[in-house]
Design a protein around this motif. Structure first.
Motif, PDB file in Angstrom:
ATOM      1  N   HIS A  95      -2.463  13.994  -5.647  1.00 50.18           N
ATOM      2  CA  HIS A  95      -2.550  14.102  -4.197  1.00 50.18           C
ATOM      3  C   HIS A  95      -3.983  14.008  -3.671  1.00 50.18           C
ATOM      4  O   HIS A  95      -4.183  13.869  -2.465  1.00 50.18           O
ATOM      5  CB  HIS A  95      -1.900  15.412  -3.744  1.00 50.18           C
ATOM      6  N   SER A  96      -4.962  14.102  -4.564  1.00 50.65           N
ATOM      7  CA  SER A  96      -6.346  13.960  -4.092  1.00 50.65           C
ATOM      8  C   SER A  96      -6.793  12.503  -4.034  1.00 50.65           C
ATOM      9  O   SER A  96      -7.898  12.206  -3.595  1.00 50.65           O
ATOM     10  CB  SER A  96      -7.302  14.747  -5.001  1.00 50.65           C
ATOM     11  N   ALA A  97      -5.927  11.588  -4.472  1.00 52.33           N
ATOM     12  CA  ALA A  97      -6.276  10.166  -4.459  1.00 52.33           C
ATOM     13  C   ALA A  97      -6.473   9.682  -3.025  1.00 52.33           C
ATOM     14  O   ALA A  97      -5.759  10.085  -2.104  1.00 52.33           O
ATOM     15  CB  ALA A  97      -5.183   9.350  -5.138  1.00 52.33           C
ATOM     16  N   ASP A  98      -7.449   8.804  -2.843  1.00 55.78           N
ATOM     17  CA  ASP A  98      -7.781   8.267  -1.518  1.00 55.78           C
ATOM     18  C   ASP A  98      -7.779   6.748  -1.606  1.00 55.78           C
ATOM     19  O   ASP A  98      -8.462   6.164  -2.460  1.00 55.78           O
ATOM     20  CB  ASP A  98      -9.152   8.799  -1.085  1.00 55.78           C
ATOM     21  N   ILE A  99      -7.015   6.102  -0.722  1.00 50.83           N
ATOM     22  CA  ILE A  99      -6.911   4.644  -0.718  1.00 50.83           C
ATOM     23  C   ILE A  99      -7.918   4.085   0.279  1.00 50.83           C
ATOM     24  O   ILE A  99      -7.804   4.321   1.487  1.00 50.83           O
ATOM     25  CB  ILE A  99      -5.485   4.199  -0.346  1.00 50.83           C
TER      26      ILE A  99
ATOM     27  N   PHE B 146      -7.992  -3.311  -1.213  1.00 49.10           N
ATOM     28  CA  PHE B 146      -8.036  -1.849  -1.273  1.00 49.10           C
ATOM     29  C   PHE B 146      -8.313  -1.377  -2.702  1.00 49.10           C
ATOM     30  O   PHE B 146      -8.047  -2.085  -3.679  1.00 49.10           O
ATOM     31  CB  PHE B 146      -6.742  -1.232  -0.733  1.00 49.10           C
ATOM     32  N   GLU B 147      -8.887  -0.192  -2.776  1.00 51.89           N
ATOM     33  CA  GLU B 147      -9.153   0.460  -4.052  1.00 51.89           C
ATOM     34  C   GLU B 147      -8.760   1.918  -3.933  1.00 51.89           C
ATOM     35  O   GLU B 147      -8.844   2.504  -2.847  1.00 51.89           O
ATOM     36  CB  GLU B 147     -10.631   0.332  -4.437  1.00 51.89           C
ATOM     37  N   VAL B 148      -8.316   2.502  -5.041  1.00 56.56           N
ATOM     38  CA  VAL B 148      -7.912   3.906  -5.054  1.00 56.56           C
ATOM     39  C   VAL B 148      -8.925   4.698  -5.862  1.00 56.56           C
ATOM     40  O   VAL B 148      -9.224   4.355  -7.014  1.00 56.56           O
ATOM     41  CB  VAL B 148      -6.511   4.082  -5.665  1.00 56.56           C
ATOM     42  N   TYR B 149      -9.451   5.757  -5.239  1.00 58.55           N
ATOM     43  CA  TYR B 149     -10.437   6.609  -5.887  1.00 58.55           C
ATOM     44  C   TYR B 149      -9.868   8.018  -6.066  1.00 58.55           C
ATOM     45  O   TYR B 149      -9.224   8.561  -5.167  1.00 58.55           O
ATOM     46  CB  TYR B 149     -11.712   6.712  -5.041  1.00 58.55           C
ATOM     47  N   ILE B 150     -10.130   8.601  -7.230  1.00 59.76           N
ATOM     48  CA  ILE B 150      -9.819  10.008  -7.489  1.00 59.76           C
ATOM     49  C   ILE B 150     -11.144  10.689  -7.774  1.00 59.76           C
ATOM     50  O   ILE B 150     -11.704  10.545  -8.868  1.00 59.76           O
ATOM     51  CB  ILE B 150      -8.825  10.159  -8.653  1.00 59.76           C
TER      52      ILE B 150
ATOM     53  N   ILE C 127       0.841  -1.203   0.000  1.00 61.79           N
ATOM     54  CA  ILE C 127       0.000   0.000   0.000  1.00 61.79           C
ATOM     55  C   ILE C 127       0.876   1.252   0.000  1.00 61.79           C
ATOM     56  O   ILE C 127       0.550   2.257  -0.651  1.00 61.79           O
ATOM     57  CB  ILE C 127      -0.968  -0.016   1.193  1.00 61.79           C
ATOM     58  N   ALA C 128       2.013   1.192   0.690  1.00 59.74           N
ATOM     59  CA  ALA C 128       2.945   2.323   0.676  1.00 59.74           C
ATOM     60  C   ALA C 128       3.490   2.561  -0.725  1.00 59.74           C
ATOM     61  O   ALA C 128       3.639   3.711  -1.160  1.00 59.74           O
ATOM     62  CB  ALA C 128       4.087   2.070   1.654  1.00 59.74           C
ATOM     63  N   LEU C 129       3.788   1.493  -1.452  1.00 63.92           N
ATOM     64  CA  LEU C 129       4.241   1.620  -2.838  1.00 63.92           C
ATOM     65  C   LEU C 129       3.171   2.278  -3.700  1.00 63.92           C
ATOM     66  O   LEU C 129       3.460   3.172  -4.510  1.00 63.92           O
ATOM     67  CB  LEU C 129       4.598   0.229  -3.392  1.00 63.92           C
ATOM     68  N   CYS C 130       1.939   1.839  -3.523  1.00 62.64           N
ATOM     69  CA  CYS C 130       0.824   2.436  -4.257  1.00 62.64           C
ATOM     70  C   CYS C 130       0.714   3.922  -3.925  1.00 62.64           C
ATOM     71  O   CYS C 130       0.570   4.775  -4.818  1.00 62.64           O
ATOM     72  CB  CYS C 130      -0.469   1.706  -3.899  1.00 62.64           C
ATOM     73  N   ASN C 131       0.819   4.248  -2.651  1.00 64.74           N
ATOM     74  CA  ASN C 131       0.711   5.631  -2.193  1.00 64.74           C
ATOM     75  C   ASN C 131       1.827   6.501  -2.768  1.00 64.74           C
ATOM     76  O   ASN C 131       1.590   7.617  -3.252  1.00 64.74           O
ATOM     77  CB  ASN C 131       0.756   5.651  -0.667  1.00 64.74           C
ATOM     78  N   ASP C 132       3.070   5.994  -2.738  1.00 68.18           N
ATOM     79  CA  ASP C 132       4.200   6.755  -3.284  1.00 68.18           C
ATOM     80  C   ASP C 132       4.051   6.974  -4.785  1.00 68.18           C
ATOM     81  O   ASP C 132       4.416   8.032  -5.311  1.00 68.18           O
ATOM     82  CB  ASP C 132       5.513   6.031  -3.001  1.00 68.18           C
ATOM     83  N   SER C 133       3.530   5.974  -5.478  1.00 65.13           N
ATOM     84  CA  SER C 133       3.320   6.107  -6.925  1.00 65.13           C
ATOM     85  C   SER C 133       2.366   7.253  -7.221  1.00 65.13           C
ATOM     86  O   SER C 133       2.613   8.081  -8.116  1.00 65.13           O
ATOM     87  CB  SER C 133       2.759   4.801  -7.502  1.00 65.13           C
ATOM     88  N   LEU C 134       1.287   7.328  -6.469  1.00 61.93           N
ATOM     89  CA  LEU C 134       0.302   8.399  -6.658  1.00 61.93           C
ATOM     90  C   LEU C 134       0.914   9.762  -6.345  1.00 61.93           C
ATOM     91  O   LEU C 134       0.727  10.731  -7.090  1.00 61.93           O
ATOM     92  CB  LEU C 134      -0.912   8.141  -5.773  1.00 61.93           C
ATOM     93  N   ASN C 135       1.665   9.849  -5.256  1.00 63.07           N
ATOM     94  CA  ASN C 135       2.295  11.117  -4.889  1.00 63.07           C
ATOM     95  C   ASN C 135       3.316  11.552  -5.928  1.00 63.07           C
ATOM     96  O   ASN C 135       3.414  12.745  -6.259  1.00 63.07           O
ATOM     97  CB  ASN C 135       2.954  11.003  -3.510  1.00 63.07           C
ATOM     98  N   ASN C 136       4.088  10.599  -6.441  1.00 62.61           N
ATOM     99  CA  ASN C 136       5.106  10.937  -7.439  1.00 62.61           C
ATOM    100  C   ASN C 136       4.490  11.370  -8.765  1.00 62.61           C
ATOM    101  O   ASN C 136       5.157  12.017  -9.581  1.00 62.61           O
ATOM    102  CB  ASN C 136       6.049   9.754  -7.665  1.00 62.61           C
ATOM    103  N   LEU C 137       3.227  11.019  -8.982  1.00 61.39           N
ATOM    104  CA  LEU C 137       2.502  11.479 -10.161  1.00 61.39           C
ATOM    105  C   LEU C 137       1.689  12.744  -9.874  1.00 61.39           C
ATOM    106  O   LEU C 137       0.924  13.202 -10.719  1.00 61.39           O
ATOM    107  CB  LEU C 137       1.559  10.373 -10.667  1.00 61.39           C
TER     108      LEU C 137
END
Length: 434
Positions: A153-157, A280-284, A140-150
């Protein structure tokens, strides 16, 4: 005769490909920073691989066919099953945990609509053989870092633990078939449909106590403070406690992994039998109905294919949805030039030397374009502007007699004479800030 692309597919032109390549580069760097290594699987597999995983009903969604040896083949609709097959074929004896990632196109025969195509791309990973819940926390941390690096920042896991609801099913002795039917309904995310399925005229489960608990449980969404509500609701159901404790440990681990933008959502189900624990799912939110850009969790797929019982956790980004989100949310979508330097020969007499200069630049890893159309001087500069290059190497006869060229800064308009044997150093110093 007119030829058009098949329905549900797309052509990507230069600018869009530059954007996609940039996103791909960010994801590759992020995944490899977590020590994941890339694998590739075939575009087509045996049909049985996917019907074993998802049931015969999936065939209606597939591009499947018989090959010349009468074998049932299908274009892959996703990459998790091929990874499990790859593990069974090649990786069973490799030291655990195994970290791998993939990027490739998939195919589904579905009705094309906004954000949904018949050919689409997935960028995902699998962690095979790590302990739970720390392995899930890192994924989940990898997923989170990927979103931040792109810069998403409004993405919610949104995170859940399916062991909790499966513990309830075990307590009330609910059959596998009924569990499967209900999980599909939960996965749709339609709470009114779920209410009707449990409280309507023909309820899926005829148990008022369980139905009441499920409706309250699925309604729980929030930060870690909602854990007290879950505790209160499930306190007398022993079969749920191990999974609930794992869930709490995961939340603690996420704090250590510096993951903050998550939501506990007991309604996330993923709707597939082989998911066993954390999902888990990621929503924007800005994407509206197409807000989900990622899904994942822990599963026991390898066992379904006849392998050993081994814990696996993975997720996949819908790459096309990510691109939509980046386009929607990022104000600055300016594309970097795909060319560093444009070499412009002034005349036919300087072309041979211009080609030599271009090849020298390319041998140093400098992305170089050269005029191949014998353009006039004004058109040379216009073309350089269209390429968005910062510098143009102007190769004239008089300059060459002195072993020099003119390098023009296209932004400022300034020009400077540079010796032939100093071109590389000049470019690296000025463009790459060496």
């Amino acid at each position: 005769m007119e030829f058009t692309r098949p329905r549900g597919t797309r052509d990507f032109l230069f600018d869009e490909m530059e954007k996609r390549k940039e996103v791909e580069k960010v994801l590759r760097n992020t995944f490899e920073n977590y020590a994941y290594r890339e694998i590739k699987t075939p575009l087509f597999e045996d049909l049985k691989l996917f019907t074993t995983k998802s049931g015969e009903e999936i065939v209606d969604q597939l591009y499947n066919f018989k090959d010349k040896s009468d074998r049932e083949i299908t274009l892959r609709p996703e990459i998790t099953a091929p990874v499990a097959r790859l593990y069974l074929n090649e990786l069973q004896k490799v030291a655990k945990p195994i970290k791998l990632y993939y990027f490739g196109s998939c195919f589904r025969y579905e009705r094309p609509q906004k954000g949904r195509f018949r050919q689409f791309w997935q960028f995902g990973c699998e962690l095979i053989g790590a302990k739970s819940p720390e392995g899930e926390g890192e994924v989940i941390a990898l997923c989170n870092d990927s979103l931040n690096n792109l810069n998403l920042h409004s993405a919610d896991i949104h995170i859940n633990h399916l062991g909790i609801i499966r513990g309830l099913f075990k307590h009330f002795d609910i059959s596998q078939e009924t569990q499967r039917e209900l999980m599909v309904v939960i996965d749709k995310g339609d709470k009114e449909l779920l209410r009707n399925s449990l409280k309507g005229e023909n309820p899926i489960i005829e148990n008022d106590e369980l139905n009441g608990i499920l409706l309250k449980l699925i309604d729980i969404v929030g930060d870690k403070s909602v854990l007290s509500k879950i505790d209160e609701l499930l306190s007398k159901y022993d079969e749920t406690q191990d999974s609930l404790n794992e869930f709490k440990k995961l939340i603690d681990d996420l704090e250590s992994f510096n993951v903050k933008n998550y939501t506990l959502n007991l309604g996330v189900a993923r709707g597939l039998d082989y998911y066993t624990g954390i999902v888990f799912e990621v929503y924007i939110p800005e994407l509206g109905a197409q807000k989900q850009v990622c899904g994942g969790g822990s599963y026991s797929l390898i066992k379904i294919f006849g392998g050993e019982e081994i814990s696996s956790t993975g997720f996949a980004f819908g790459f096309d949805r990510l691109m939509n989100a980046i386009e929607e949310l990022n104000d600055n979508n300016e594309i970097k030039s795909s060319v560093d330097i444009y070499v412009a020969p002034f005349s036919n007499e300087t072309r041979s030397k211009s080609y030599e200069i271009a090849q020298t630049l390319r041998s140093e890893g400098i992305k170089t374009e050269i005029d191949l159309s014998r353009k006039k001087f004004k058109k040379l500069l216009n073309h350089a502007n269209n390429l968005n290059v910062k510098y143009v190497v102007l190769v004239g006869e008089d300059e060459l007699k002195n072993n020099q060229v003119t390098i023009k800064d296209m932004e400022s308009g300034e020009q400077e004479l540079v010796k032939l044997d100093e071109i590389i150093d000049y470019i690296k110093r000025n463009i790459y800030e060496y």
